[in-house]
Design an enzyme around this catalytic site. Structure first.
Site, mmCIF file in Angstrom:
data_model
loop_
_atom_site.group_PDB
_atom_site.id
_atom_site.type_symbol
_atom_site.label_atom_id
_atom_site.label_comp_id
_atom_site.label_asym_id
_atom_site.label_seq_id
_atom_site.Cartn_x
_atom_site.Cartn_y
_atom_site.Cartn_z
ATOM 1 N N LYS A 60 4.150 -7.369 -13.668
ATOM 2 C CA LYS A 60 3.708 -7.644 -12.294
ATOM 3 C C LYS A 60 3.547 -9.164 -12.260
ATOM 4 O O LYS A 60 2.467 -9.698 -12.504
ATOM 5 C CB LYS A 60 2.385 -6.937 -12.004
ATOM 6 C CG LYS A 60 1.814 -7.223 -10.624
ATOM 7 C CD LYS A 60 2.095 -6.117 -9.667
ATOM 8 C CE LYS A 60 1.411 -6.376 -8.317
ATOM 9 N NZ LYS A 60 1.651 -5.294 -7.363
ATOM 10 N N ASP A 66 -3.574 -3.469 -11.083
ATOM 11 C CA ASP A 66 -2.213 -2.925 -11.103
ATOM 12 C C ASP A 66 -1.570 -3.150 -12.469
ATOM 13 O O ASP A 66 -0.925 -2.251 -13.026
ATOM 14 C CB ASP A 66 -1.351 -3.586 -10.033
ATOM 15 C CG ASP A 66 -1.701 -3.130 -8.630
ATOM 16 O OD1 ASP A 66 -2.528 -2.212 -8.489
ATOM 17 O OD2 ASP A 66 -1.151 -3.697 -7.669
ATOM 18 N N PRO A 76 4.528 13.740 -4.970
ATOM 19 C CA PRO A 76 3.449 14.384 -4.217
ATOM 20 C C PRO A 76 2.228 13.486 -4.072
ATOM 21 O O PRO A 76 2.004 12.555 -4.854
ATOM 22 C CB PRO A 76 3.121 15.621 -5.067
ATOM 23 C CG PRO A 76 3.530 15.238 -6.459
ATOM 24 C CD PRO A 76 4.735 14.364 -6.292
ATOM 25 N N GLY A 92 0.772 -1.234 0.000
ATOM 26 C CA GLY A 92 0.000 0.000 0.000
ATOM 27 C C GLY A 92 0.802 1.281 0.000
ATOM 28 O O GLY A 92 0.254 2.351 0.279
ATOM 29 N N VAL A 93 2.107 1.192 -0.329
ATOM 30 C CA VAL A 93 2.926 2.405 -0.329
ATOM 31 C C VAL A 93 2.914 3.120 -1.679
ATOM 32 O O VAL A 93 3.456 4.214 -1.805
ATOM 33 C CB VAL A 93 4.387 2.109 0.072
ATOM 34 C CG1 VAL A 93 4.463 1.627 1.505
ATOM 35 C CG2 VAL A 93 5.032 1.120 -0.878
ATOM 36 N N GLY A 94 2.304 2.506 -2.688
ATOM 37 C CA GLY A 94 2.205 3.165 -3.984
ATOM 38 C C GLY A 94 3.223 2.709 -5.010
ATOM 39 O O GLY A 94 3.608 3.489 -5.887
ATOM 40 N N THR A 101 2.822 0.715 -7.506
ATOM 41 C CA THR A 101 2.276 0.684 -8.860
ATOM 42 C C THR A 101 2.265 2.072 -9.486
ATOM 43 O O THR A 101 2.596 2.224 -10.671
ATOM 44 C CB THR A 101 0.853 0.097 -8.843
ATOM 45 O OG1 THR A 101 0.892 -1.224 -8.293
ATOM 46 C CG2 THR A 101 0.280 0.028 -10.243
#
Length: 246
Positions: A43, A60, A212, A18-20, A22
């Protein structure tokens, strides 16, 4: 066991799920695509896939393929898909469908033969089990690609990121650098402000960019995220030949 990738590339891993990963991988794929490279995205294993008319689909993988303008079908981009949002080893066991490594290898080999650079995205963090024997770290070791670590900006990320760096280096993997994702643009907390310098100091590795926190729309990279990723020389980090990217 997989064979190493014989074209330039990067493995995008994370300090956690869940940290991003993708979003960052998609932005890097878009960068290579805009610079004229034939970029393959992979993936290899995904969980939490959705049921569509054509079967199980990794969203993803859809995102990566769109960002890369991929010519490869989704079942090649993500050859191993499971419905339950669990660690792959657990999802595979519950589904009664063991991970098919030869299928993963065929997908990677074919895409690499038709591409200039390859980006591979992992699942969760390094020690997430893929099957009864192998973890994400094992996959990185087999593929022998430099690793880009995607991390959170806030409290706790120093420990998580340094642990990830240390484990990669102990396995002989080149750490290309760290990308801090969802970095606040206004009223930056003290921890978020100081964490990038702390990671560089104690991790002895560069923070490549601060991405960001922007809303993600399906199949596109927001301008602010693309701008942050554009600051990095991804050709050098992937070991690619620059003349083919200009």
């Amino acid at each position: 066991m997989l064979q190493s990738i014989h074209i330039p590339g990067l493995f995008i891993t994370g300090t956690d799920t869940g940290v991003g990963k993708t979003v960052v991988a998609g932005a890097i794929a878009g960068w290579f695509n805009r610079h004229g490279a034939r970029v393959a995205v992979s993936k290899p294993v995904a969980t939490g896939c959705v049921h569509r008319r054509e079967g199980l689909v990794s969203e993803d993988a859809e995102y990566l393929a769109s960002c890369a303008d991929s010519r490869h079908p989704l079942d090649m981009v993500c050859p191993q898909r499971y419905a339950e949002p669990l660690a792959p080893a657990i999802a595979a066991s519950r589904a009664g469908q063991p991970l098919d490594w030869p299928t993963v290898q065929r997908s990677l080999t074919l895409m690499a033969s038709q591409s200039d650079v390859m980006l591979v995205e992992g699942v969760g963090g390094l020690l997430v089990p893929l099957d009864q024997r192998a973890s994400v770290l094992d996959m990185i070791m087999w593929l022998q690609l430099p690793a880009v670590i995607v991390a959170r900006p806030g409290l706790g990320t120093i420990n998580h990121t340094l642990l990830t760096i240390a484990m990669l280096r102990s396995a002989g993997i080149t750490v290309a650098g760290v990308v801090i994702n969802r970095y606040p643009t206004d009223n930056v907390p003290i921890a978020d402000e100081n964490n990038p310098r702390a990671i560089e100091h104690w991790g002895k590795t560069p923070v490549l960019c601060l991405v960001p926190d922007e809303p993600i729309r399906r199949a596109s990279v927001p301008v602010g995220i693309a701008d942050a990723v554009d600051q990095v020389d991804w050709v050098r980090l992937a070991g690619a030949k620059r003349q083919r990217m200009d």
